[in-house]
Design a protein around this motif. Structure first.
Motif, short mmCIF file in Angstrom:
data_model
loop_
_atom_site.label_atom_id
_atom_site.label_comp_id
_atom_site.label_asym_id
_atom_site.label_seq_id
_atom_site.Cartn_x
_atom_site.Cartn_y
_atom_site.Cartn_z
N SER A 86 -14.67 3.55 -9.04
CA SER A 86 -14.51 4.51 -7.95
C SER A 86 -15.80 5.24 -7.59
O SER A 86 -16.02 5.56 -6.43
CB SER A 86 -13.45 5.55 -8.32
N ASP A 87 -16.62 5.56 -8.58
CA ASP A 87 -17.81 6.33 -8.25
C ASP A 87 -19.12 5.67 -8.66
O ASP A 87 -20.20 6.24 -8.43
CB ASP A 87 -17.71 7.76 -8.82
N ARG B 125 -18.55 -4.60 -7.13
CA ARG B 125 -17.93 -3.29 -6.92
C ARG B 125 -17.77 -2.99 -5.44
O ARG B 125 -16.75 -2.44 -5.00
CB ARG B 125 -18.79 -2.21 -7.59
N TRP B 126 -18.77 -3.31 -4.64
CA TRP B 126 -18.74 -2.97 -3.22
C TRP B 126 -17.64 -3.70 -2.45
O TRP B 126 -17.26 -3.27 -1.37
CB TRP B 126 -20.10 -3.25 -2.58
N GLU C 96 -11.69 -2.26 -3.87
CA GLU C 96 -11.17 -0.90 -3.71
C GLU C 96 -10.06 -0.66 -4.73
O GLU C 96 -9.17 -1.50 -4.90
CB GLU C 96 -10.62 -0.69 -2.29
N LEU D 198 -7.34 1.39 -4.91
CA LEU D 198 -5.93 1.42 -4.53
C LEU D 198 -5.48 0.09 -3.93
O LEU D 198 -4.35 -0.32 -4.11
CB LEU D 198 -5.66 2.55 -3.54
N PHE E 58 -0.43 7.24 -10.75
CA PHE E 58 -0.45 8.52 -10.04
C PHE E 58 0.18 9.57 -10.95
O PHE E 58 1.20 9.34 -11.58
CB PHE E 58 0.39 8.39 -8.76
N GLY F 225 -3.17 13.55 -9.15
CA GLY F 225 -3.33 12.41 -8.25
C GLY F 225 -3.58 11.09 -8.95
O GLY F 225 -3.22 10.90 -10.11
N TRP F 226 -4.21 10.17 -8.22
CA TRP F 226 -4.49 8.85 -8.78
C TRP F 226 -5.47 8.99 -9.94
O TRP F 226 -6.32 9.87 -9.95
CB TRP F 226 -5.10 7.94 -7.71
N TYR G 86 -8.66 7.88 -11.55
CA TYR G 86 -9.89 7.20 -11.16
C TYR G 86 -10.71 6.76 -12.37
O TYR G 86 -11.81 6.26 -12.22
CB TYR G 86 -10.73 8.11 -10.27
N ILE H 245 4.09 10.89 -1.11
CA ILE H 245 3.02 10.87 -0.12
C ILE H 245 3.02 9.51 0.53
O ILE H 245 3.06 8.49 -0.16
CB ILE H 245 1.66 11.04 -0.81
N ILE I 235 1.32 6.77 1.68
CA ILE I 235 -0.02 6.20 1.64
C ILE I 235 0.04 4.80 2.25
O ILE I 235 0.78 3.95 1.77
CB ILE I 235 -0.50 6.08 0.18
N ALA I 236 -0.69 4.60 3.31
CA ALA I 236 -0.76 3.26 3.87
C ALA I 236 -2.03 2.63 3.34
O ALA I 236 -3.12 2.92 3.82
CB ALA I 236 -0.79 3.33 5.39
N VAL I 237 -1.88 1.84 2.29
CA VAL I 237 -3.06 1.19 1.73
C VAL I 237 -3.45 0.03 2.63
O VAL I 237 -2.64 -0.84 2.88
CB VAL I 237 -2.79 0.72 0.29
N ARG I 238 -4.67 0.05 3.09
CA ARG I 238 -5.05 -1.03 4.01
C ARG I 238 -5.98 -1.98 3.28
O ARG I 238 -6.57 -1.66 2.27
CB ARG I 238 -5.70 -0.47 5.27
#
Lengths: 716, 716
Positions: free
Chosen positions: A526-527, A601-602, A605, A607, A617, A622-623, A625, A711, A713-716
């Protein structure tokens, strides 16, 4: 909090206060405080007592091997030790040349390269104890503190209750000493503080007399009822003696002196660890320490034991010891103004016949094995004993793990103690022996053999060659009974042929089952932050399943990952049935699932690309990470190349079970979920699976709380 | 120790207790505690007061740039910050695509690669203050503690005494508040703690009224006579106002909200730092923090200042701010349950005309410059101000350095403040502006220009682009007067042409004069331990001469090294004439000499191959093993390749002077000893050189003490 005096659960026993405690630890040396650290971390009601009035201020064991540093790091204070310690990078071997003059014959790294991210270090035991005490205070909220000047008087095990998990079958009566009674006496007679009162060359003060003295004072006693007791009370262990257990082995005639000095010398390698064999004056090992101190272990060839097997202590003075050092180092000069501490000891190797009684009273550290301090193993092995025992006791006490896992303490640690003694025996003989003059000098020690033993021994000494045998905590082939010295260790939950095992082990050649999980750098998905993966295996009492997910963008591989996760997240899975998790919010609280994938990594995603069980979650936070990692190149810290270093195929991946002490319990394929399930059924207490409903959907989430579904969440 | 009340040096002034102090620090924010840390480290008698009753518990500035982390590390607690902080590795830029939908347009490292061993991080200011307070307590032995609830009432400078180094020319009267008077009021009206009381959108409570209230209580006042005062009392600085100094600059109409929340979102880069430009709803910057928190800086396009130039505060609520964030992030969803803190501010950039009065009262941090918090520079620049000032005050107070060096505080820091504001202005305009729809959209902000500014600005923001101009602390060509805004900064001790300077700079292309000494790994010659070289430049108030000795086994080069050392160790050398060293034992106590050579470590011996001045002998602790390093390969940590990275020739070497704040003061050749001498004559107080006798031989060693000669060392 358990305190001396009557507690909420206590009463009076013949006028003496009584209390209950989960675990009573006797002795606050390295083994005892390590046990207390686990108790604090796992939220147990524990007490730790020590007969002495003060902690250690100087001298004593001070070598921290690489594995010990990893352990301290897992507890959260490895950095403090690493920052203050003297790092020992290089060992120099010095031997006589053809003219009998010592010369440097070899240089080797003190920690074998590639085995650990941390290296052998030295730091005064008092500082290490300070870090432990701070850590214990922090995690126990101040409820666990070393109670000093407390002597155990009697210990009884009520055998009818040892199978009852709710009972307190061990009763220990305690006596409280005054400050004066508890202070160790300086025996050496010099102004410099000496450690002779702990040396095996001298007898202790009479404890029975001390106890009798306390009867003259009111309120100087207490009766403690404990679920478990750990005896960490040193080589002359009262706990061991009271249980009637023996140490096997004997003393040698090799006598060594030890001095901590700030040397003035032209010896060029004084800041390296040196093993120096002189032609005729004996041997010396130098261990550089913090603040320009150097510890010298010096063979005293002049001093011999008498007919009783004991050396005459009156002969041994700092002057005698240092003069021996001068002769060994000649033609180099050495002198000092400051001597911080000194002692002397007679090498003896012994190991206990029993490491526990009914898995209710355990012995650890010097209480079950003694050896030569020179190998630098005393403190390390003692801490490692309780690092092995602590989480097991914690999980059993909390009802999470089956009591049968406690049998693995003896099966795992007694073998290590025996290995240590075997190594120590060989090493002491080679190091104390006169160097051979040439190849025909059969009585002398071959310096090539010494070097070979030294390098091999070093592997052992860094603590990373430990390999635990089969049991319900380590899924490997072999005879669990044999591993357990004939004691009834529970066998692995899955019976495996050697061939099966080898096939699975081949999936992760760098992650040997039974050994410690090595550390390589990975990035947080994530980071992008680089982490030594071992930092993600802290000592919090959790097992971990590490999913090497491979290339998550390959359709076939993604299906494999999803199939594994579907089983992991099914209501019948161990993950939903362990004791002590708290529905969805506590999904990873007993067994944490960590993922390392090998895609870029790039391109990835969190989620979108990973099933929810891998990054659950939680209400309020929250999630997650901090569960999914990637084997990719960092901006500032290079490339960890973790898949290659762990020997895992980047396409196929694998699954690894890691114990709370970072030892590898099992390696297998993504299709081997049943073995994962069997492993946890073999060692954990699982709630019965009675409904087809997902426990999360069913009942665990209070109404109105935010949930994943709360919540959109529309994961795209 | 200075305490409130009458001290040993104090008395009564109109019934009010009086005391003397070297340095009085007004304000205990990041600038003030940094100043106090230096005072503690340098053994000064200092006090630090703050009008508020409590330290910061949440919110506020929390970005630590790479240079700030290096500073904290030099003080000894960078590791604590690094361990707890969230490391910001990557920045993601999000911009509208052709359909006006935000998409990720770029990823860049948050800290430019290669500039520092540490990376931009975020950590709650309260924790950073905690580390400072622990450090100040440790080094001051508890004598310096923040005195809270203390307001200054008057400040007077006795101008006739400002040149007298023994005098206390600044008199400050203090008033002591009650707990209640000193507590900040919550103004936002919500249950979540807000930072509005510090925001520039609101007025402070009336301090005059508070002071009057204290007159009703006895013993609520004190008169302090100080050698120096540092005003670190924030944007509305009482110290600045009292001195009659102005801030120049003005407020903009850009209003931003700030919220610390734990977000629930499908926005994929929520754990990276993001700059998000929406097509029409304004901009947002997200800064990930510890414990899953994220700080959101949110442009409030709806809120505009009124005719007075101030925005209507009653409109600004967490709901309004968060709704703006939702619109900017659309089509991604974002929600939260936990909001830790929030505030709002109006961007304004101002810089002080004067940074000091008579070099006796100094202003630092927000007291002399304000800017937009979003650039993450507030806390960093404030701390860096006092990191620059602290050692200068310390050395002058102790009589070691000439008072003229204090003029460089304004010359060095005012330029940085002006650069910051220029950067901030440009950045705020680009970031608050509407993105250009296409190349013809002249009113919109070009996203390419924004990216370029962002990356350039990032270089500035990490704190490593600071380059100080010429003065008696930095030997470079140029006009010291211009550098000092026309104030009378002392010029460099050596007048250098640009060509001369370039020739010398070419000896160490990676060590630019005026900039911070970068860090690469070297090994300790004596024990082989790898060190980041910057760890050997701790903030202890010492200048350092770093001798790149080159290949010490080359006969010619060895002669050069010996010739340089002979001058360095001559009785006329600055090294023997600084104030405050203690003969041979304190030889390196004001200017430490560090050596990095380029020969193979295994071929080299400390005592045999290096002149004594490079590794002096000290009573009790023996030879110095921590002065000589080598650019060689380590066993476990690879090769630092320091000569190559520093741009120094491995045969020829060079010499570098480093200031106590790790900034490079001079680079030159081994033959340029006269310039080294001139540098220190220019900034330090040197004892007169009156005798041809070596001070060591002459008088400094008490009779009977162990000396080099006291031990017969035959170096072979």
């Amino acid at each position: 909090m358990a305190t001396t005096g009557t507690s909420a659960t206590g009463g009076m026993n013949g006028g003496q206060p009584e209390s209950n405690v989960d675990v009573l630890i006797i002795g606050a040396g390295p083994a005892g405080i390590m046990a207390a650290a686990w108790m604090a971390r796992m939220g147990l009601k524990a007490r730790i007592i020590d007969k002495r009035s003060t902690k250690v201020f100087c001298g004593q064991a001070d070598g921290l091997n690489a594995r010990s540093l990893e352990m301290l790091d897992s507890l959260g204070f490895g950095d403090r030790a690493w920052k203050e310690a003297n790092h020992m990078i290089e060992i120099c071997l010095w031997n006589p040349d053809e003219n009998g003059i010592i010369r440097r014959s070899d240089r080797v790294p003190d920690t074998p390269v590639g085995l650990s991210r941390l290296q052998q270090s030295t730091l005064h035991q008092g500082r290490i104890e300070r870090f432990f005490l701070d850590n214990i205070k922090k995690y126990s909220n101040g409820t666990i503190q070393v109670e000093r000047g407390v002597l155990p008087e009697s210990l009884e095990i009520e055998q009818s209750k040892v199978e009852d998990q709710g009972a307190y079958p061990v009763t220990v009566k305690l006596r409280f000493l005054t400050e004066e009674e508890a202070a160790p006496k300086q025996l050496g007679g010099s102004k410099v503080s000496d450690g002779l009162f702990r040396s095996n060359l001298f007898q202790e003060a009479d404890e029975d007399a001390l106890i009798k003295q306390t009867y003259e004072r009111a309120g100087a006693g207490e009766t403690v009822h404990a679920k478990y007791v750990i005896g960490c009370d040193g080589a002359r262990s009262w706990t061991r003696t009271t249980l009637g257990f023996e140490l096997e082995g004997e003393a040698t005639d090799m006598i060594w002196g030890v001095m901590d000095v700030i040397p003035f010398t032209d010896f060029p390698d004084i800041r390296c660890r040196c093993a120096i064999h002189s032609a005729t004056h004996g041997s010396l090992m130098s261990i550089p320490r913090e603040n320009n101190l150097v510890r010298l272990y010096i063979q005293l060839v002049e001093v011999k034991p008498d007919a009783s097997g004991r050396a005459d202590r009156s002969k041994i003075t700092p002057e005698l010891i240092f003069n021996a050092a001068k002769r060994i180092l000649d033609p180099y000069k050495i002198d000092y103004e400051v001597c911080d501490w000194w002692t002397a000891y007679q090498i003896g190797q012994r190991v206990g016949t029993n490491f526990d009684a009914h898995q209710r009273v355990f012995l650890a550290g010097d209480a079950v094995h003694t050896h030569s301090p020179k190998a630098g193993q005393g403190m390390n092995i003692s801490m490692q004993d309780c690092y092995n025992l602590g989480w097991k006791l914690g999980l059993v006490c909390r009802g999470i793990a089956k009591p049968s896992i406690l049998k693995t303490y003896q099966s795992e640690r007694r073998r290590i103690a025996r290995d240590l003694i075997e190594f120590d025996n060989r090493f002491a003989r080679l190091f104390s022996g006169r160097p051979a003059k040439d190849i025909l000098d059969a009585e002398g020690v071959s310096m090539d053999e010494f070097k070979e033993a030294f390098v091999q021994g070093n592997m052992f000494a860094c603590g990373l060659s430990v390999n635990y045998g089969p049991s319900n905590l380590v899924l490997k082939p072999g005879d669990a009974g044999e591993q357990g010295d004939g004691s009834a260790v529970a066998p692995p939950a899955v019976t495996m042929s050697e061939a099966d095992f080898d096939r699975k082990q081949a999936l992760a050649t760098g992650i040997p089952v039974g050994m410690c999980f090595n550390s390589f750098q990975v990035l947080n998905q994530s980071d992008g932050r680089p982490w030594q993966f071992q930092k993600r295996l802290p000592a919090d009492g959790r097992f971990r399943v590490v999913l090497f997910a491979g290339n998550i963008h390959n359709t076939q591989q993604k299906k494999r990952v999803e199939a594994f996760c579907a089983k992991l997240d099914a209501p019948s899975s161990f993950l939903h049935r362990v004791v002590g998790n708290d529905g969805r919010d506590g999904l990873h609280s007993v067994v944490e699932i960590l993922t390392i994938h090998s895609a870029k990594r790039w391109d990835t995603e969190l989620l979108r690309d990973f099933p929810e069980v891998l990054r659950p979650f939680r209400r309020a936070t929250g999630w997650s990470y901090d569960k999914v990692y990637v084997d990719d190149v960092s901006y500032h810290e290079g490339f960890g190349d973790a898949y290659t270093n762990y020997g895992v195929d980047k396409k196929r991946g694998c699954v690894v079970i890691v114990r709370p002490d970072q030892y590898v319990a099992w390696v297998g394929d993504l299709e081997d979920f049943d073995e994962v399930q069997a492993y946890f059924e073999g060692c954990l207490v699982l709630k019965e699976y009675t409904t087809g409903l997902h426990p999360y959907v069913a009942a665990d989430v209070p109404e109105g709380a935010a949930t994943t579904d709360g919540i959109s969440i529309a994961v795209r």
